[in-house]
Design a protein around this motif. Structure first.
Motif, mmCIF file in Angstrom:
data_model
loop_
_atom_site.group_PDB
_atom_site.id
_atom_site.type_symbol
_atom_site.label_atom_id
_atom_site.label_comp_id
_atom_site.label_asym_id
_atom_site.label_seq_id
_atom_site.Cartn_x
_atom_site.Cartn_y
_atom_site.Cartn_z
ATOM 1 N N ALA A 92 2.035 -2.014 -6.304
ATOM 2 C CA ALA A 92 2.362 -2.089 -5.053
ATOM 3 C C ALA A 92 3.869 -2.070 -4.450
ATOM 4 O O ALA A 92 4.257 -1.480 -3.491
ATOM 5 N N ARG A 93 4.417 -2.928 -5.390
ATOM 6 C CA ARG A 93 5.831 -2.969 -5.169
ATOM 7 C C ARG A 93 6.664 -1.381 -5.390
ATOM 8 O O ARG A 93 7.645 -1.031 -4.643
ATOM 9 N N ALA A 94 6.242 -0.851 -6.392
ATOM 10 C CA ALA A 94 6.784 0.406 -6.683
ATOM 11 C C ALA A 94 6.540 1.583 -5.414
ATOM 12 O O ALA A 94 7.498 2.193 -5.058
ATOM 13 N N LEU A 95 5.345 1.410 -5.093
ATOM 14 C CA LEU A 95 5.052 2.176 -3.962
ATOM 15 C C LEU A 95 5.803 1.869 -2.462
ATOM 16 O O LEU A 95 6.235 2.722 -1.794
ATOM 17 N N SER A 98 9.181 3.140 -2.756
ATOM 18 C CA SER A 98 9.172 4.550 -2.826
ATOM 19 C C SER A 98 9.217 4.730 -1.205
ATOM 20 O O SER A 98 9.948 5.955 -0.998
ATOM 21 N N ILE A 99 8.193 4.525 -0.462
ATOM 22 C CA ILE A 99 8.286 4.639 0.782
ATOM 23 C C ILE A 99 9.507 3.951 1.816
ATOM 24 O O ILE A 99 9.997 4.948 2.622
ATOM 25 N N THR A 140 0.506 10.085 6.860
ATOM 26 C CA THR A 140 -0.098 10.203 5.568
ATOM 27 C C THR A 140 0.499 9.023 4.891
ATOM 28 O O THR A 140 -0.499 8.471 3.928
ATOM 29 N N LEU A 141 1.584 8.645 4.833
ATOM 30 C CA LEU A 141 2.104 7.513 4.022
ATOM 31 C C LEU A 141 1.431 6.298 4.490
ATOM 32 O O LEU A 141 0.961 5.590 3.759
ATOM 33 N N PHE A 166 10.766 -1.686 7.697
ATOM 34 C CA PHE A 166 11.566 -0.185 7.611
ATOM 35 C C PHE A 166 10.800 0.852 8.379
ATOM 36 O O PHE A 166 11.365 1.652 8.997
ATOM 37 N N TYR A 167 9.561 0.474 8.590
ATOM 38 C CA TYR A 167 8.721 1.645 9.533
ATOM 39 C C TYR A 167 8.635 1.193 10.930
ATOM 40 O O TYR A 167 8.023 1.880 11.746
#
Length: 213
Positions: A92-95, A98-99, A140-141, A166-167
């Protein structure tokens, strides 16, 4: 620990919003300083705070100045691990990273044609193709994160995290420009607008009178 967060105009400064939300998520006490981005001498005032001359900037008594929203997020995540600014679990942290990195370096068309303006509630007369591509990618993200990790709550990874910080400016843009969204993306925008920390920023942004024109 002494923290001071330097931000720009709340109505317009999307990167300030990211840094501010992350700081709020940390739970650490801090002082907030707002510097206008649209008055004479703004560049010089910002350079007095940070070598980049940009916001946000986090000033720390122990470690000096940290600039850039992503660096601030990483710093606070390390200083306050109990706040779980990044989601739990290695995958989860890697994803999430990434986003956030994709947001940090990408979506130039969306940023250019739909700059953050929380006081705006008007659709673009014409949405350029490259902006539509950015919006589809963002949706999609969001859908992927929600499908994989949303079972524990309404945010991208269940609980509010750096990824949502961030989003959040993107969610603001999509509402300001009255973009039609898939149901799941629209629900996530609602989640951001119901986030108490975001609501405090949003209300302050609506009360600002300075224009970037």
């Amino acid at each position: 620990m002494s923290l001071t967060l330097i931000i720009g105009n709340k109505n317009y400064s999307s990167w300030s919003l990211r840094g501010w939300l992350v700081t709020e998520l940390s739970g650490a006490p801090y002082q907030e300083v707002t510097e206008s981005l649209y008055r004479a001498g703004s560049r010089q005032r910002l350079l007095a705070h940070s070598p980049s001359g940009k916001v946000p900037v986090l000033k720390t008594a122990e470690d000096g100045v940290i600039w850039d929203s992503l660096a601030i997020a990483e710093y606070l995540a390390e200083r306050f691990p109990e706040a779980h600014l990044w989601p739990r679990g290695q995958a989860a942290r890697a994803l999430a990273r990434s986003i956030c990195a994709e947001m940090h370096s990408g979506f130039v068309a969306l940023r250019s044609h739909m700059p953050m303006d929380m006081q705006r509630l008007t659709a673009l007369a014409d949405v350029p193709d490259e902006v539509a591509v950015d919006i589809r990618r963002i949706c999609t993200l969001w859908a992927d994160c929600r499908a994989r990790y949303g079972q524990d709550g309404p945010f991208l990874f269940g609980h509010a995290s750096v990824a949502d910080a961030f989003y959040a400016p993107v969610a603001s843009r999509l509402r300001s420009y009255a973009v039609a969204l898939p149901d799941e993306a629209a629900a996530y925008v609602d989640t951001i607008f119901q986030w108490p920390a975001f609501q405090r920023w949003h209300q302050a942004a609506l009360q600002e009178t300075e224009s970037n024109q």
